[in-house]
Design an enzyme around this catalytic site. Sequence first.
Site, PDB file in Angstrom:
ATOM      1  N   ALA A   1       0.820  -1.211   0.000  1.00 48.20           N
ATOM      2  CA  ALA A   1       0.000   0.000   0.000  1.00 48.20           C
ATOM      3  C   ALA A   1       0.856   1.265   0.000  1.00 48.20           C
ATOM      4  CB  ALA A   1      -0.936  -0.014   1.206  1.00 48.20           C
ATOM      5  N   HIS A   2       0.167   2.405   0.022  1.00 50.10           N
ATOM      6  CA  HIS A   2       0.853   3.686  -0.130  1.00 50.10           C
ATOM      7  C   HIS A   2       1.806   3.970   1.029  1.00 50.10           C
ATOM      8  CE1 HIS A   2      -2.946   5.734   1.814  1.00 50.10           C
ATOM      9  NE2 HIS A   2      -2.382   4.843   2.591  1.00 50.10           N
ATOM     10  N   ASN A   3       2.947   4.561   0.646  1.00 45.34           N
ATOM     11  CA  ASN A   3       3.983   5.013   1.582  1.00 45.34           C
ATOM     12  C   ASN A   3       4.661   3.895   2.359  1.00 45.34           C
ATOM     13  OD1 ASN A   3       1.916   7.576   1.481  1.00 45.34           O
ATOM     14  ND2 ASN A   3       4.066   8.220   1.662  1.00 45.34           N
TER      15      ASN A   3
END
Length: 348
Positions: free
Chosen positions: A236-238
């Site tokens: 997922a993001h980051n």
Amino acid sequence: MKLSIAEIARIVGGKVIGREALMISGINALDAAGEGELSFFADRKYKESLRKTAASAVLVAEKSALYDGVQVVVSNPALAYARVAGIFAPPVFRYPGISEQAVFGQKIHIGKNASVYPFVYVGEEASIGDDVILFPGVFVGNRVSIGARSVIYPNVTISHGCRIGSDVVIQPGTVIGSDGFGFARDGTASVRIPQMGIVQIDDHVEIGANNCIDRAAVGRTWIKSGVKTDNLVHIAHNVVVGEDTIVVAQVGIAGSVDVGREVIIGPRAGFYDHVKIGDRAMIGPGCGVTKSVLPGDAVSGYPHMPHRLWLKASGLIRRLPQLNTLVRKLEKRIERIEKRMENGGPPL
């Protein structure tokens, strides 16, 4: 292609026992190898396969009386086999040059000896390095950069702004740089949070088939050098995944997780967001990681716990029906004793 067993031993740092001039033309499993082929023996459960193999030579950790052919003694037969397999493996087939059926945006750079198959799309201001291979159906978004010698297999999507290093392999169907799952609640409605960051994949990374690696909300989702992911992985993001980490199939890593270097993550493991996984930790199959894990720890279960504790707990789970029956019997016995005492009788 043929190599002498002496040359193979030199490549893998092994010692030949037997005829050094023996020529090897290929590799195979113990039970499938034939004349001129090399195999390896690394697990004692395959002793019978070693005894019966028709391989001309075998990589072993120590000389074995079970096999009469040429032996190459190495410290790690499986690793040695992998190195030799890399020599005999056929090269990735290259399209000769750049197909006229590929589509290119403005202000792009394509390096020397790049191979671009038909039906590839490369967006504006993208940069494709030397010796890169782009298979059919690959989408390269605007301002994407792909480093030298990387191989992007069919139907991979690399969305705008993402950075792919050198010597990277991305297997079919993977999506790099899809929007992270970011929404803010407004009463019962969900308001999209624009995902403004990128995905950065460093050198010598291999991404399995049908992975989804989300772009960062801001900054970058970062897959560091040497990482290997299996098929069907979601990052997922980051998220940051440290150097030389291995991620096995069907793993889901939630937003802003920080995974250290040389971590091993077993299949179907899941991670809560914002947790930190220390260097060289081991995450067991199906593990649910709800809190941060210290460097070097081995955890299993849901919620995660030390692996040895999980083994004890899982052993108790199998005994729960028996323990439940015993508890019910004890409850009834205590109930009878209490009734006797209430009536002035002896407890037994």
